[in-house]
Design a protein around this motif. Structure first.
Motif, mmCIF file in Angstrom:
data_model
loop_
_atom_site.group_PDB
_atom_site.id
_atom_site.type_symbol
_atom_site.label_atom_id
_atom_site.label_comp_id
_atom_site.label_asym_id
_atom_site.label_seq_id
_atom_site.Cartn_x
_atom_site.Cartn_y
_atom_site.Cartn_z
ATOM 1 N N VAL A 1 0.884 -1.107 0.112
ATOM 2 C CA VAL A 1 -0.069 0.201 0.104
ATOM 3 C C VAL A 1 0.697 1.244 0.016
ATOM 4 O O VAL A 1 0.717 2.207 -0.906
ATOM 5 N N LYS A 2 1.729 1.183 0.844
ATOM 6 C CA LYS A 2 2.721 2.473 0.806
ATOM 7 C C LYS A 2 3.653 2.470 -0.541
ATOM 8 O O LYS A 2 3.665 3.893 -0.798
ATOM 9 N N PHE A 3 3.867 1.799 -0.958
ATOM 10 C CA PHE A 3 4.597 1.548 -2.412
ATOM 11 C C PHE A 3 3.903 2.245 -3.355
ATOM 12 O O PHE A 3 3.997 3.200 -3.981
ATOM 13 N N VAL A 4 2.509 1.696 -3.480
ATOM 14 C CA VAL A 4 1.451 2.185 -4.444
ATOM 15 C C VAL A 4 1.150 3.655 -4.117
ATOM 16 O O VAL A 4 0.881 4.582 -5.095
ATOM 17 N N GLU A 5 1.024 4.088 -3.265
ATOM 18 C CA GLU A 5 0.582 5.567 -2.621
ATOM 19 C C GLU A 5 1.572 6.499 -3.155
ATOM 20 O O GLU A 5 1.395 7.564 -3.451
ATOM 21 N N ASN A 6 2.800 6.041 -3.421
ATOM 22 C CA ASN A 6 4.090 6.932 -3.847
ATOM 23 C C ASN A 6 4.132 6.724 -5.232
ATOM 24 O O ASN A 6 5.040 7.468 -5.998
ATOM 25 N N MET A 7 3.274 6.016 -6.132
ATOM 26 C CA MET A 7 3.422 5.845 -7.569
ATOM 27 C C MET A 7 2.656 6.950 -8.100
ATOM 28 O O MET A 7 1.594 7.507 -7.684
ATOM 29 N N SER A 8 3.348 7.449 -9.454
ATOM 30 C CA SER A 8 2.504 8.478 -10.116
ATOM 31 C C SER A 8 1.276 7.532 -10.770
ATOM 32 O O SER A 8 0.995 6.273 -10.849
ATOM 33 N N ASP A 9 0.526 8.390 -11.449
ATOM 34 C CA ASP A 9 -0.805 7.868 -12.034
ATOM 35 C C ASP A 9 -0.475 6.813 -13.268
ATOM 36 O O ASP A 9 -1.168 5.803 -13.403
ATOM 37 N N ASP A 10 0.611 7.099 -13.859
ATOM 38 C CA ASP A 10 1.013 6.201 -14.935
ATOM 39 C C ASP A 10 1.824 5.021 -14.409
ATOM 40 O O ASP A 10 1.461 3.997 -15.220
ATOM 41 N N GLU A 11 2.339 5.120 -13.388
ATOM 42 C CA GLU A 11 3.030 3.916 -12.878
ATOM 43 C C GLU A 11 1.769 3.088 -12.193
ATOM 44 O O GLU A 11 1.826 1.707 -12.481
ATOM 45 N N VAL A 12 0.702 3.618 -11.735
ATOM 46 C CA VAL A 12 -0.449 2.712 -11.282
ATOM 47 C C VAL A 12 -0.986 2.134 -12.418
ATOM 48 O O VAL A 12 -1.504 0.885 -12.201
ATOM 49 N N ALA A 13 -1.223 2.807 -13.515
ATOM 50 C CA ALA A 13 -1.977 2.256 -14.740
ATOM 51 C C ALA A 13 -1.107 1.121 -15.130
ATOM 52 O O ALA A 13 -1.566 0.031 -15.506
ATOM 53 N N ALA A 14 0.304 1.183 -15.395
ATOM 54 C CA ALA A 14 1.105 0.292 -15.370
ATOM 55 C C ALA A 14 1.078 -1.109 -14.816
ATOM 56 O O ALA A 14 1.023 -2.057 -15.291
ATOM 57 N N LEU A 15 0.872 -0.594 -13.373
ATOM 58 C CA LEU A 15 0.886 -1.765 -12.350
ATOM 59 C C LEU A 15 -0.419 -2.639 -12.604
ATOM 60 O O LEU A 15 -0.522 -3.824 -12.432
ATOM 61 N N ARG A 16 -1.517 -1.762 -12.869
ATOM 62 C CA ARG A 16 -2.848 -2.633 -13.341
ATOM 63 C C ARG A 16 -2.793 -3.383 -14.529
ATOM 64 O O ARG A 16 -3.147 -4.621 -14.456
ATOM 65 N N GLU A 17 -2.083 -2.971 -15.427
ATOM 66 C CA GLU A 17 -1.933 -3.642 -16.665
ATOM 67 C C GLU A 17 -1.018 -4.883 -16.592
ATOM 68 O O GLU A 17 -1.256 -6.042 -17.065
ATOM 69 N N ALA A 18 -0.102 -4.748 -15.561
ATOM 70 C CA ALA A 18 0.935 -5.957 -15.051
ATOM 71 C C ALA A 18 0.041 -7.037 -14.579
ATOM 72 O O ALA A 18 0.317 -8.113 -14.938
ATOM 73 N N LEU A 19 -0.989 -6.594 -13.834
ATOM 74 C CA LEU A 19 -1.736 -7.626 -13.085
ATOM 75 C C LEU A 19 -2.681 -8.222 -13.951
ATOM 76 O O LEU A 19 -2.809 -9.269 -13.990
ATOM 77 N N ARG A 20 -3.150 -7.537 -14.946
ATOM 78 C CA ARG A 20 -4.030 -8.102 -16.031
ATOM 79 C C ARG A 20 -3.381 -9.077 -16.643
ATOM 80 O O ARG A 20 -3.734 -10.385 -17.004
ATOM 81 N N THR A 21 -1.865 -8.715 -16.856
ATOM 82 C CA THR A 21 -1.053 -9.953 -17.868
ATOM 83 C C THR A 21 -0.948 -10.974 -16.984
ATOM 84 O O THR A 21 -0.897 -12.204 -17.801
ATOM 85 N N VAL A 22 -0.628 -10.865 -15.685
ATOM 86 C CA VAL A 22 -0.185 -11.921 -15.073
ATOM 87 C C VAL A 22 -1.515 -12.959 -14.750
ATOM 88 O O VAL A 22 -1.388 -14.291 -14.808
ATOM 89 N N ARG A 23 -2.523 -12.412 -14.644
ATOM 90 C CA ARG A 23 -3.890 -13.087 -14.359
ATOM 91 C C ARG A 23 -4.223 -13.863 -15.437
ATOM 92 O O ARG A 23 -4.974 -14.846 -15.640
ATOM 93 N N GLN A 24 -3.821 -13.143 -16.770
ATOM 94 C CA GLN A 24 -4.194 -13.861 -18.064
ATOM 95 C C GLN A 24 -3.444 -15.199 -18.374
ATOM 96 O O GLN A 24 -3.731 -15.965 -19.242
ATOM 97 N N ARG A 25 -2.260 -15.416 -17.689
ATOM 98 C CA ARG A 25 -1.373 -16.518 -17.960
ATOM 99 C C ARG A 25 -1.992 -17.785 -17.480
ATOM 100 O O ARG A 25 -2.525 -17.725 -16.585
ATOM 101 N N PRO A 26 -1.650 -18.713 -18.153
ATOM 102 C CA PRO A 26 -2.225 -19.983 -17.686
ATOM 103 C C PRO A 26 -1.328 -20.610 -16.492
ATOM 104 O O PRO A 26 -0.293 -20.155 -16.278
ATOM 105 N N GLU A 27 -2.142 -21.227 -15.469
ATOM 106 C CA GLU A 27 -1.421 -21.638 -14.435
ATOM 107 C C GLU A 27 -0.231 -22.703 -14.815
ATOM 108 O O GLU A 27 -0.400 -23.319 -15.640
ATOM 109 N N ARG A 28 0.720 -22.432 -13.777
ATOM 110 C CA ARG A 28 1.762 -23.506 -14.091
ATOM 111 C C ARG A 28 1.874 -24.682 -13.173
ATOM 112 O O ARG A 28 1.296 -24.592 -12.288
#
Length: 122
Positions: free
Chosen positions: A95-122
């Protein structure tokens, strides 16, 4: 994983940027365009980076050539993981880490989370 020192960072920056096997001479010559550094100093530091596992080396003729052992992104991710391990409360640290992120970084984090969720389970 510990954070790299100043000269280690300068060397690794070049290896990541150039993305090809590189000699100590090439690194020294490039650093010397901005500030003076001795060949022996770079040789020592790049040897330390090799022994710590940050770079790999192969022999080409009479010289060693060096390449990064992992990507810049893998290095950054390992540093972030170490930062999380320093906390007894990982969710609070996140939470502290994300609070310090810019809007662009938060958007990139959201995109990264979407990408990870779409991967097939290992």
């Amino acid at each position: 994983m510990r954070r790299l020192g100043d000269l280690e960072t300068e060397i690794m920056h070049r290896l990541w940027q150039w993305n090809r096997p590189t000699t100590v001479r090439e690194v020294v010559d490039d650093i010397n365009l901005r500030r003076p550094v001795a060949y022996t100093t770079v040789t020592t530091v790049i040897s330390i980076l090799f022994h710590k596992g940050y770079v790999v080396r192969t022999r080409e003729g009479r010289v060693w050539v060096y390449s990064p052992a992992a990507s810049r992104e893998a290095y950054a991710a390992a540093l972030m993981e170490d930062g999380l391990e320093a906390s007894d409360d990982r969710p609070a640290a996140l939470v502290k880490f994300v609070e310090n992120m810019s809007d662009d970084e938060v958007a990139a984090l959201r995109e990264a989370l979407r990408t990870v969720r779409q991967r097939p389970e290992r």
